[in-house]
Design a protein around this motif. Structure first.
Motif, PDB file in Angstrom:
ATOM      1  N   THR A 209      -2.635   1.711 -14.151  1.00  0.00           N
ATOM      2  CA  THR A 209      -3.318   0.932 -15.180  1.00  0.00           C
ATOM      3  C   THR A 209      -3.308   1.682 -16.500  1.00  0.00           C
ATOM      4  O   THR A 209      -2.986   1.123 -17.551  1.00  0.00           O
ATOM      5  CB  THR A 209      -4.760   0.606 -14.741  1.00  0.00           C
ATOM      6  N   ASP A 210      -3.633   2.965 -16.468  1.00  0.00           N
ATOM      7  CA  ASP A 210      -3.627   3.799 -17.676  1.00  0.00           C
ATOM      8  C   ASP A 210      -2.226   3.892 -18.273  1.00  0.00           C
ATOM      9  O   ASP A 210      -2.044   3.757 -19.484  1.00  0.00           O
ATOM     10  CB  ASP A 210      -4.136   5.209 -17.357  1.00  0.00           C
TER      11      ASP A 210
ATOM     12  N   PHE B   2      -1.061   0.408 -19.791  1.00  0.00           N
ATOM     13  CA  PHE B   2      -1.805   0.103 -21.014  1.00  0.00           C
ATOM     14  C   PHE B   2      -1.251   0.912 -22.187  1.00  0.00           C
ATOM     15  O   PHE B   2      -0.977   0.362 -23.267  1.00  0.00           O
ATOM     16  CB  PHE B   2      -3.300   0.381 -20.830  1.00  0.00           C
TER      17      PHE B   2
ATOM     18  N   VAL C  60      -4.386  -2.347 -30.215  1.00  0.00           N
ATOM     19  CA  VAL C  60      -5.394  -2.415 -29.157  1.00  0.00           C
ATOM     20  C   VAL C  60      -6.562  -3.256 -29.659  1.00  0.00           C
ATOM     21  O   VAL C  60      -7.147  -2.953 -30.697  1.00  0.00           O
ATOM     22  CB  VAL C  60      -5.860  -1.005 -28.746  1.00  0.00           C
TER      23      VAL C  60
ATOM     24  N   LEU D 260      -8.992   0.443 -23.225  1.00  0.00           N
ATOM     25  CA  LEU D 260      -9.110   0.470 -21.765  1.00  0.00           C
ATOM     26  C   LEU D 260     -10.373   1.247 -21.405  1.00  0.00           C
ATOM     27  O   LEU D 260     -10.570   2.382 -21.847  1.00  0.00           O
ATOM     28  CB  LEU D 260      -7.869   1.149 -21.172  1.00  0.00           C
TER      29      LEU D 260
ATOM     30  N   ARG E  71     -11.592  -0.410 -14.936  1.00  0.00           N
ATOM     31  CA  ARG E  71     -10.562  -0.254 -15.971  1.00  0.00           C
ATOM     32  C   ARG E  71     -10.106  -1.637 -16.436  1.00  0.00           C
ATOM     33  O   ARG E  71      -9.507  -2.387 -15.690  1.00  0.00           O
ATOM     34  CB  ARG E  71      -9.355   0.501 -15.431  1.00  0.00           C
ATOM     35  N   PHE E  72     -10.392  -1.919 -17.691  1.00  0.00           N
ATOM     36  CA  PHE E  72      -9.977  -3.188 -18.297  1.00  0.00           C
ATOM     37  C   PHE E  72      -9.788  -2.953 -19.791  1.00  0.00           C
ATOM     38  O   PHE E  72     -10.578  -2.267 -20.426  1.00  0.00           O
ATOM     39  CB  PHE E  72     -11.030  -4.283 -18.089  1.00  0.00           C
ATOM     40  N   GLY E  73      -8.725  -3.549 -20.357  1.00  0.00           N
ATOM     41  CA  GLY E  73      -8.501  -3.464 -21.791  1.00  0.00           C
ATOM     42  C   GLY E  73      -7.608  -4.605 -22.251  1.00  0.00           C
ATOM     43  O   GLY E  73      -6.918  -5.240 -21.449  1.00  0.00           O
TER      44      GLY E  73
ATOM     45  N   ILE F  68      -5.132  -6.032 -19.391  1.00  0.00           N
ATOM     46  CA  ILE F  68      -4.712  -5.090 -18.358  1.00  0.00           C
ATOM     47  C   ILE F  68      -5.934  -4.650 -17.558  1.00  0.00           C
ATOM     48  O   ILE F  68      -6.959  -4.272 -18.133  1.00  0.00           O
ATOM     49  CB  ILE F  68      -4.032  -3.848 -18.998  1.00  0.00           C
ATOM     50  N   THR F  69      -5.811  -4.690 -16.234  1.00  0.00           N
ATOM     51  CA  THR F  69      -6.926  -4.314 -15.377  1.00  0.00           C
ATOM     52  C   THR F  69      -6.409  -3.690 -14.089  1.00  0.00           C
ATOM     53  O   THR F  69      -5.250  -3.872 -13.713  1.00  0.00           O
ATOM     54  CB  THR F  69      -7.816  -5.543 -15.063  1.00  0.00           C
TER      55      THR F  69
END
Length: 147
Positions: free
Chosen positions: A97-98, A101, A110, A114, A122-124, A136-137
């Motif tokens: 995820t990181d 993103f 952005v 995130l 984790r969400f962004g 993104i999650t």
């Protein structure tokens, strides 16, 4: 057969660049790639701007279990960005995820960094360099908050 919806993305002359970017950023696998010059039928006169013969008429690419369709379109104008929707991508681990993103954010903007939310660890949200909106999650099935 059941009905389904597939996103068809138009990149205003930057489709091939976008496909290469998505291959490296999110592991996209191009399944089909057809240039206008590869068409078995000739294009109608004046249907394409000059130089568009080498542009992408149709492509499909797979991300995880989803297939998306893409093209340069045939208008010849630069993409003005994608409006009214975002693509939501759930990934199998915090590290992935990181990574994804950060890769998608490169050259983009952005909208929401995130981070942890009440529904996800984790969400962004971001807009990539092509103007595509992404959410993104971490996959809820492996996330400690939603599990």
């Amino acid at each position: 057969m059941t009905s389904y919806i597939q996103p068809y993305l138009f990149f205003g002359g930057r489709c091939e660049e976008a496909l290469e970017f998505y291959k490296s950023a999110i592991g996209a696998e191009v399944q089909m790639f057809l240039r206008y010059s590869d068409s078995p039928d000739p294009m109608p006169p004046d249907a394409l701007p000059e130089g568009y013969e080498s542009k992408v008429m149709h492509a499909s690419f797979k991300v995880g279990g989803s297939v998306l369709l893409a093209s340069d379109g045939c208008g010849g104008e630069e993409s003005k960005g994608f409006r009214g929707f975002s693509l939501s991508l759930a990934l199998p681990s915090a590290a992935e995820t990181d990574r994804v993103f950060a890769a998608l954010a490169e050259g983009g903007a952005v909208n929401m960094p995130l981070g942890k939310t009440f529904w996800s660890s984790r969400f962004g949200m971001l807009q990539d360099k092509f103007g595509m909106g992404w959410m993104i999650t971490i996959d809820p099935s492996v996330d400690s908050i939603s599990a």
